[in-house]
Write an enzyme that holds these catalytic residues in place. Structure first.
Site, PDB file in Angstrom:
ATOM      1  N   GLY A 120      79.330  55.581  62.061  1.00  0.00           N
ATOM      2  CA  GLY A 120      78.221  55.733  63.260  1.00  0.00           C
ATOM      3  C   GLY A 120      78.752  56.424  64.299  1.00  0.00           C
ATOM      4  O   GLY A 120      80.000  56.856  64.247  1.00  0.00           O
ATOM      5  N   HIS A 164      80.718  64.379  61.566  1.00  0.00           N
ATOM      6  CA  HIS A 164      79.830  63.606  60.562  1.00  0.00           C
ATOM      7  C   HIS A 164      78.815  64.442  59.871  1.00  0.00           C
ATOM      8  O   HIS A 164      78.653  64.454  58.726  1.00  0.00           O
ATOM      9  CB  HIS A 164      79.294  62.432  61.202  1.00  0.00           C
ATOM     10  CG  HIS A 164      80.110  61.197  61.545  1.00  0.00           C
ATOM     11  ND1 HIS A 164      80.289  61.137  62.979  1.00  0.00           N
ATOM     12  CD2 HIS A 164      81.167  60.549  61.209  1.00  0.00           C
ATOM     13  CE1 HIS A 164      81.127  60.148  63.338  1.00  0.00           C
ATOM     14  NE2 HIS A 164      81.578  59.501  61.958  1.00  0.00           N
ATOM     15  N   GLN A 174      88.897  46.649  58.939  1.00  0.00           N
ATOM     16  CA  GLN A 174      89.847  47.792  59.146  1.00  0.00           C
ATOM     17  C   GLN A 174      90.352  48.043  60.712  1.00  0.00           C
ATOM     18  O   GLN A 174      91.049  48.855  61.093  1.00  0.00           O
ATOM     19  CB  GLN A 174      89.225  49.118  58.667  1.00  0.00           C
ATOM     20  CG  GLN A 174      88.290  49.711  59.467  1.00  0.00           C
ATOM     21  CD  GLN A 174      87.883  51.065  58.733  1.00  0.00           C
ATOM     22  OE1 GLN A 174      86.985  50.765  57.676  1.00  0.00           O
ATOM     23  NE2 GLN A 174      87.644  52.208  59.428  1.00  0.00           N
ATOM     24  N   ASP A 218      90.681  62.443  58.907  1.00  0.00           N
ATOM     25  CA  ASP A 218      91.453  61.329  58.482  1.00  0.00           C
ATOM     26  C   ASP A 218      92.377  61.825  57.319  1.00  0.00           C
ATOM     27  O   ASP A 218      91.892  61.184  56.258  1.00  0.00           O
ATOM     28  CB  ASP A 218      90.495  60.398  58.386  1.00  0.00           C
ATOM     29  CG  ASP A 218      89.753  60.061  59.741  1.00  0.00           C
ATOM     30  OD1 ASP A 218      90.116  59.215  60.367  1.00  0.00           O
ATOM     31  OD2 ASP A 218      88.730  60.692  59.960  1.00  0.00           O
ATOM     32  N   GLN A 266      93.790  58.841  55.282  1.00  0.00           N
ATOM     33  CA  GLN A 266      92.549  58.092  54.645  1.00  0.00           C
ATOM     34  C   GLN A 266      92.057  58.827  53.582  1.00  0.00           C
ATOM     35  O   GLN A 266      91.643  58.430  52.409  1.00  0.00           O
ATOM     36  CB  GLN A 266      91.493  58.077  55.564  1.00  0.00           C
ATOM     37  CG  GLN A 266      89.965  57.478  54.933  1.00  0.00           C
ATOM     38  CD  GLN A 266      89.040  57.301  56.136  1.00  0.00           C
ATOM     39  OE1 GLN A 266      89.245  56.093  56.967  1.00  0.00           O
ATOM     40  NE2 GLN A 266      88.132  57.961  56.379  1.00  0.00           N
ATOM     41  N   VAL A 268      85.989  69.388  62.045  1.00  0.00           N
ATOM     42  CA  VAL A 268      85.206  69.935  63.314  1.00  0.00           C
ATOM     43  C   VAL A 268      85.773  69.647  64.480  1.00  0.00           C
ATOM     44  O   VAL A 268      85.847  68.732  64.864  1.00  0.00           O
ATOM     45  CB  VAL A 268      83.655  69.526  62.732  1.00  0.00           C
ATOM     46  CG1 VAL A 268      83.046  70.132  63.882  1.00  0.00           C
ATOM     47  CG2 VAL A 268      83.315  69.873  61.533  1.00  0.00           C
ATOM     48  N   SER A 271      84.440  59.847  67.280  1.00  0.00           N
ATOM     49  CA  SER A 271      83.181  58.942  68.026  1.00  0.00           C
ATOM     50  C   SER A 271      84.312  58.492  69.040  1.00  0.00           C
ATOM     51  O   SER A 271      83.679  57.920  70.274  1.00  0.00           O
ATOM     52  CB  SER A 271      82.950  57.582  67.164  1.00  0.00           C
ATOM     53  OG  SER A 271      82.501  58.306  65.838  1.00  0.00           O
TER      54      SER A 271
END
Ligand code: AMP
Length: 282
Positions: free
Chosen positions: A31, A37, A61, A150, A153, A176, A186
């Site tokens: 979020g 995103h 996490q 990431d 990840q 981006v 975020s």
């Protein structure tokens, strides 16, 4: 846009979609959505008939002392933005729904998790792979989209999907950035104006490394030193790691080859930021 909060309802919805012959896509998020995103959702939308976004700040996490409690949240804004880019279903479970009493299983990818962020965030990747595996079982997607910001990840999740024979296509989307180069995150919301100015050193250092590679530099430690010096010359910064590694195994390299991953984690004030680029022979 439909909002689903329980696992059983999510699974039923996905079963029905699959039975009806729809291609289901998933974009997992925590979020506080930004353009990064939303780009993932746009890309996902091009590859599926029905797009699910998950919105869950995953406590597993975050390590002790990390920012779980402070992590920025804006559910209302997120739902509006997701609706605008064509998300069909937002799956927004509670912590109890995801980790009911008695929960005791984890998914661990062994090797690629041990480098880079795995060193300073030892519980992070087990938390990520476990929650992503759970989200896959809940939303039953044909494809799932993750950001290359990431990078580790994305590598870890791709490894898990391959190793566990999950029948899910993983798509990576380029980072981006803000117009001035800062990778969207975020966590940028934590930065003061002075720290945000300093944080531009991450992208500047990736660009410097790119120029050194293009001019023929092949010794990893020469590039790592130059990048570290550039970052250290900026106020509020504290380097967690600057690493040149093999883009597949994430193991450190001494000499650069055809494709090399430069990965950075830098604390700017209290905010830990990551960024990366692949240095590729043209
Ligand atoms: P998060 O909400 O931070 O867990 O991120 C959810 C997804 O968005 C992950 O796949 C991230 O890699 C991806 N993402 C985050 N920031 C960016 C960005 N600046 N560009 C592209 N993807 C991003």
């Amino acid at each position: 846009m439909e909002i689903i909060k329980t696992v059983i309802e999510m699974q039923k919805r996905s079963d029905a979609l699959r039975l009806a012959g729809h291609t289901v896509g998933l974009v997992p998020t925590m979020g506080f959505l930004h353009e990064g995103h939303l780009e993932l959702m746009r890309v996902a939308g091009e590859h599926c008939d029905h797009l699910i976004m998950s919105l869950f700040v995953n406590p597993a996490q975050f390590g002790p002392g990390e920012d779980y409690d402070d992590y920025p949240r804006d559910t209302e804004g997120d739902l509006r933005k997701a609706g605008e880019v064509g998300v069909d279903v937002t799956f927004i479970p509670s912590v109890d729904e995801m980790y009911p009493d008695g929960f005791q299983t984890k998914v661990e990818v062994e090797k690629v998790t041990k480098h880079l962020c795995g060193i300073s965030r030892p519980v992070f990747f087990d938390g990520v792979t476990t929650i992503v595996a759970k989200l896959f079982n809940m939303t039953k997607p044909h494809l799932a989209v993750f950001g290359q910001k990431d990078y580790q990840q994305l590598t870890v999740i791709s490894r898990m999907v391959t190793d566990l024979n999950m029948d899910i296509r993983i798509i990576g989307v380029p980072t981006v950035r803000e117009p001035d180069g800062l990778a969207m995150s975020s966590r940028n919301a934590y930065l003061s104006p002075e720290e945000r100015e300093s944080a531009l050193c991450l992208k500047k250092s990736l660009d410097l490394a790119g120029r050194m590679f293009t001019s023929g530099e092949t010794e990893a430690n020469v590039i790592v030193d130059a990048v570290s010096d550039l970052i250290n010359a900026h106020p509020f910064t504290q380097i967690d790691y600057v690493a040149l590694c093999d883009p597949a195994t994430l193991e450190d390299i001494d000499m650069l080859g055809k494709e090399n991953l430069l990965a950075l984690a830098v604390r700017v004030g209290k905010t830990r930021l990551i960024d990366n680029c692949v240095l590729r022979e043209s």
